[in-house]
Design an enzyme around this catalytic site. Structure first.
Site, PDB file in Angstrom:
ATOM      1  N   CYS A   2      13.282  -4.201  18.015  1.00 42.14           N
ATOM      2  CA  CYS A   2      11.887  -4.643  18.003  1.00 42.14           C
ATOM      3  C   CYS A   2      11.644  -5.452  16.738  1.00 42.14           C
ATOM      4  CB  CYS A   2      10.966  -3.435  17.995  1.00 42.14           C
ATOM      5  SG  CYS A   2      11.256  -2.293  19.342  1.00 42.14           S
ATOM      6  N   ARG A  27      13.174 -10.902  19.056  1.00 48.34           N
ATOM      7  CA  ARG A  27      13.687  -9.540  18.898  1.00 48.34           C
ATOM      8  C   ARG A  27      13.188  -8.604  19.996  1.00 48.34           C
ATOM      9  NH1 ARG A  27      15.763  -8.345  13.943  1.00 48.34           N
ATOM     10  NH2 ARG A  27      15.302  -6.135  14.266  1.00 48.34           N
ATOM     11  N   TRP A  71      10.878  -4.153  22.064  1.00 49.65           N
ATOM     12  CA  TRP A  71      11.978  -4.184  23.035  1.00 49.65           C
ATOM     13  C   TRP A  71      12.215  -2.727  23.379  1.00 49.65           C
ATOM     14  CZ3 TRP A  71      14.373  -7.651  25.925  1.00 49.65           C
ATOM     15  CH2 TRP A  71      15.545  -7.278  26.582  1.00 49.65           C
ATOM     16  N   ASN A  97      10.839   0.161  14.177  1.00 48.04           N
ATOM     17  CA  ASN A  97      11.984  -0.435  14.877  1.00 48.04           C
ATOM     18  C   ASN A  97      13.177   0.484  14.658  1.00 48.04           C
ATOM     19  OD1 ASN A  97      13.981  -2.096  16.003  1.00 48.04           O
ATOM     20  ND2 ASN A  97      14.414  -2.978  13.993  1.00 48.04           N
ATOM     21  N   GLY A  98      13.841   0.889  15.731  1.00 51.91           N
ATOM     22  CA  GLY A  98      14.976   1.806  15.612  1.00 51.91           C
ATOM     23  C   GLY A  98      14.876   2.887  16.673  1.00 51.91           C
ATOM     24  N   GLU A 467      34.565 -15.675  34.892  1.00 51.22           N
ATOM     25  CA  GLU A 467      33.501 -15.694  33.881  1.00 51.22           C
ATOM     26  C   GLU A 467      33.684 -16.861  32.908  1.00 51.22           C
ATOM     27  OE1 GLU A 467      30.236 -14.675  31.342  1.00 51.22           O
ATOM     28  OE2 GLU A 467      30.679 -14.643  33.488  1.00 51.22           O
ATOM     29  N   LYS A 471      30.917 -19.773  32.284  1.00 54.46           N
ATOM     30  CA  LYS A 471      30.353 -20.108  30.961  1.00 54.46           C
ATOM     31  C   LYS A 471      30.495 -21.605  30.688  1.00 54.46           C
ATOM     32  CE  LYS A 471      28.216 -17.341  30.377  1.00 54.46           C
ATOM     33  NZ  LYS A 471      28.302 -16.218  31.255  1.00 54.46           N
ATOM     34  N   GLU A 474      28.113 -23.583  32.940  1.00 52.18           N
ATOM     35  CA  GLU A 474      26.686 -23.406  32.611  1.00 52.18           C
ATOM     36  C   GLU A 474      26.243 -24.254  31.420  1.00 52.18           C
ATOM     37  OE1 GLU A 474      24.572 -19.371  32.970  1.00 52.18           O
ATOM     38  OE2 GLU A 474      26.625 -18.889  32.398  1.00 52.18           O
ATOM     39  N   HIS A 490      47.764 -22.091  47.321  1.00 53.74           N
ATOM     40  CA  HIS A 490      47.208 -22.079  48.688  1.00 53.74           C
ATOM     41  C   HIS A 490      46.117 -23.129  48.855  1.00 53.74           C
ATOM     42  CE1 HIS A 490      49.543 -18.505  49.480  1.00 53.74           C
ATOM     43  NE2 HIS A 490      49.062 -17.968  48.380  1.00 53.74           N
ATOM     44  N   LYS A 589      16.896 -17.772  32.656  1.00 48.71           N
ATOM     45  CA  LYS A 589      17.539 -16.545  32.170  1.00 48.71           C
ATOM     46  C   LYS A 589      17.463 -15.432  33.206  1.00 48.71           C
ATOM     47  CE  LYS A 589      19.697 -13.922  29.356  1.00 48.71           C
ATOM     48  NZ  LYS A 589      21.124 -14.184  29.176  1.00 48.71           N
TER      49      LYS A 589
HETATM   50  C1  AGP Z   1      24.966 -15.874  33.342  1.00 43.11           C
HETATM   51  O1  AGP Z   1      25.276 -16.564  32.194  1.00 43.11           O
HETATM   52  C2  AGP Z   1      23.791 -16.386  34.038  1.00 43.11           C
HETATM   53  N1  AGP Z   1      22.658 -16.345  33.218  1.00 43.11           N
HETATM   54  C3  AGP Z   1      23.560 -15.765  35.419  1.00 43.11           C
HETATM   55  O2  AGP Z   1      24.722 -15.937  36.186  1.00 43.11           O
HETATM   56  C4  AGP Z   1      23.216 -14.275  35.402  1.00 43.11           C
HETATM   57  O3  AGP Z   1      24.345 -13.522  35.090  1.00 43.11           O
HETATM   58  C5  AGP Z   1      22.712 -13.882  36.789  1.00 43.11           C
HETATM   59  O4  AGP Z   1      21.548 -14.623  37.060  1.00 43.11           O
HETATM   60  C6  AGP Z   1      22.432 -12.381  36.870  1.00 43.11           C
HETATM   61  O5  AGP Z   1      21.416 -12.036  35.985  1.00 43.11           O
HETATM   62  P1  AGP Z   1      21.086 -10.483  35.742  1.00 43.11           P
HETATM   63  O6  AGP Z   1      22.300  -9.849  35.132  1.00 43.11           O
HETATM   64  O7  AGP Z   1      19.914 -10.504  34.821  1.00 43.11           O
HETATM   65  O8  AGP Z   1      20.759  -9.882  37.072  1.00 43.11           O
END
Ligand code: AGP
Length: 594
Positions: A2, A27, A71, A97-98, A467, A471, A474, A490, A589
């Site tokens: 927080c 935060r 948070w 905070n903590g 993954e 990354k 993205e 294949h 996000k």
């Molecule tokens: C990952 O970098 C992305 N932001 C996206 O794939 C994310 O993982 C996906 O939208 C799932 O989000 P969540 O874990 O909040 O459900």
């Protein structure tokens, strides 16, 4: 994590506290509040962002106050769980905070002594303890109250009729901003930089008594000196703690995030777990559903739980699961979601719940929708993740899967104990990986000139190839594909040219030899190969163009180390291409639409 703030000086505190809180919203931002010293103490708080609270504030000329942006860890985001928290009489207000680990025992004791509690938070025990010990000195009451507390805290307290702030710190960060006839308190530097660049960092065990004209530092009951520092950063820089982007800052937080996530689940003394599922024989098979990066974490989880606990695991992408006739039966349904709000995952959770499954949500956000639907919730402790591209939450999700797999591991006690000890060492190994950042930055420069890249891995590290590709896609906008190394022949081989670099995750486990053979096949098609390999692997360099050396760990833990290496590679590639790393185009996000 927080953000707390405080002000005492010659100016009106309210607008200053609001501005300081806005600077700390990275935060935590699920609820917020202020307490201003007047006749008594006036408290404004709610489960809203600071902008919304600001609109609800009435004019207030107080020159002393405290504030908080939250948070949630204990008690879902709500008006009553928001900070500040007060004592029974409303004479004391506290922002914190903590995590107070012994809050339940203290709360029971205080209730027996006649105190009335209003919230579900751990924090509320602090104002009640101060009330219990208060005679005529807030500083003395705080000093006595912290004796009863175990856990981590940075808190600021005010008491009606006393024009001062009293703060205390143990483990959680706390700084003071030094002004002329005014002083500021905050969890982090960005909060005060609009007003002063002179700050003092409080140490563990410190108490600070702060008035407009003076700050007294006390440690172990004695007055002490604390050094003042000048901060050369802008607010934006400070919010990123001097890092250029939130992504690289969050990548560097991962050793702490692993420790925070397993804290409380593996005992500090003996190598055992206590997740509460250790002896639960009703768990006979598991279905994990998720999206994006969380789905890739689930694929690693499947490997770990099947190989360590011999429990059959299915993993499905939420958006597909929602339109499938997957047989659920008595399966233990787990949804993984950092935000706890992803629409496809929430819908999947509801579907499983309606069909009578026992459901578990593994999430990073207390009080999120997933936690309100699922029967049980396990929290990863990644803290707020600002960058759209998930990094620390992914590593925290993997940590949770190690805990679940080890909790049900059917290994002999010794090897299980050995793995728990290795899990405890993982933060140090990740730090070693982070210390090689510069080395990886070079390969970012190299990769930045390509438009198509492949990632390959086998077994536990196939999901890490997925993954790594996600990354890179993205944040650098390079077209990247992750593949099981055995699958290239294949079809995808047709795409391999000298202009399609291949990142091969080469871990010394039972897939090593076959993956070397795959690399030879790739080289035969003249694609450059960058290997991610253990530092003791002297063999690999004969087969590839470049080797990114990672610290050696037990292969079971290699997905974590390899993922951190690929996070850094994606970051430095995107940085070389000048991309807007924290807010990539076309992404959000938390994806709250289907
Ligand atoms: C990952 O970098 C992305 N932001 C996206 O794939 C994310 O993982 C996906 O939208 C799932 O989000 P969540 O874990 O909040 O459900």
């Amino acid at each position: 994590m927080c953000g707390i703030v405080g002000y005492v000086g010659y100016r009106e505190a309210q607008p200053i506290l609001v501005n300081c809180l806005k600077r700390l919203e990275y935060r935590g931002y699920d609820s917020c509040g202020l307490a201003l010293l007047g006749e008594g103490i006036e408290v404004y708080k709610d489960a809203v962002r600071i902008e919304a609270l600001e609109k609800a504030l009435r004019p207030n000329v107080s020159k002393t106050g405290i504030g908080h942006t939250r948070w949630a860890t204990h008690g879902k985001p709500s008006q009553v769980n928001a900070h500040p928290h007060t004592d029974c009489s409303g004479q004391v207000a506290v922002v914190h905070n903590g995590v107070i680990e012994n809050f339940l025992q203290l709360k029971e004791q205080l209730i027996e002594e006649g105190h009335t509690f209003r919230s579900d938070t751990d924090t509320e025990v602090i104002p009640h303890l101060i009330e219990k010990y208060y005679q005529d000195s807030l500083e003395k009451a705080v000093a006595r109250a912290i004796v009863d507390l175990t856990g981590s805290y940075a808190f600021a307290a005010i008491h009606a009729g006393r024009n001062e702030l009293v703060v205390a710190r143990k483990e959680s960060p706390l700084i003071l901003g030094i002004g002329d006839k005014e002083h500021f308190v905050a969890s982090d530097v960005p909060a005060v930089l609009d007003y002063t660049d002179r700050v003092v960092y409080l140490e563990d065990g410190d108490i600070g008594v702060i008035t407009a004209d003076k700050v007294t530092y006390i440690s172990n009951g004695k007055e002490i000196e604390r050094a003042e520092h000048r901060i050369p950063w802008s607010v934006a820089e400070a919010q990123k703690a001097g890092y250029e982007h939130f992504m690289i800052k969050e990548i560097h937080e991962q050793p702490r995030v692993i420790r925070e996530t397993y804290k409380g689940y593996i005992s500090a003394i003996e190598p055992v777990t206590n997740l509460g599922i250790e002896k639960d024989t009703s768990i006979t098979d598991i279905l994990i559903v998720a999206c994006g990066t969380s789905y890739y974490a689930s694929l690693v989880g499947k490997h770990l739980i099947q190989s360590l606990a011999q429990i059959p695991v299915r993993v499905e992408i939420a958006s597909e699961f929602n339109y499938s006739d997957t047989v659920l039966g008595k399966t233990w349904f787990i949804v993984i979601t950092q935000s706890g709000e992803t629409a496809d995952s929430i819908r999947a959770l509801r579907k499983a719940k309606e069909s009578g499954c026992r459901t578990l949500a593994i999430t990073n956000v207390v009080g999120s929708s997933a936690t309100r639907i699922a029967d049980e919730t396990l929290y990863i402790k990644a803290g707020p993740e600002i960058c759209v591209a998930a990094t620390k939450s992914f590593i925290a999700q993997l940590t949770m899967f190690y805990l679940i797999a080890l909790a049900r591991a059917s290994r002999d006690v010794r090897s299980r104990a050995g793995m728990i000890l290795e899990l405890r060492q993982l933060p140090n190994k990740v730090q070693e990986m982070l210390d090689r950042e510069e080395e990886i930055a070079k390969y970012g420069k190299y990769l930045a000139k390509y438009e198509n890249v492949f990632f390959v891995g086998r077994g536990l590290n196939f999901p890490i190839a997925l993954e790594g590709a996600l990354k890179l896609k993205e944040i650098s906008y390079i077209h990247a594909e992750g593949y099981p190394a055995g699958e290239l022949k294949h079809g995808p081989f047709a795409l391999l040219t000298p202009n399609t670099p291949v990142i091969a995750i080469v871990t010394k486990d039972n897939t090593y030899d076959t993956l070397l053979a795959n690399i030879k096949e790739i080289k035969a098609r003249e694609s450059p190969v960058i290997a991610i390999a253990g530092e003791s692997d002297e063999e690999i360099k004969k087969y590839v163009d470049f080797v990114i050396k990672v610290p050696d760990v037990d292969p079971v833990f290699s997905p974590v180390i390899n993922a951190v290496a690929l996070q850094l590679l994606a970051y430095y590639t995107a940085r070389e291409r000048g991309c807007s790393i924290d807010t990539p185009r076309n992404l959000a996000k938390s994806v709250t639409v289907e």
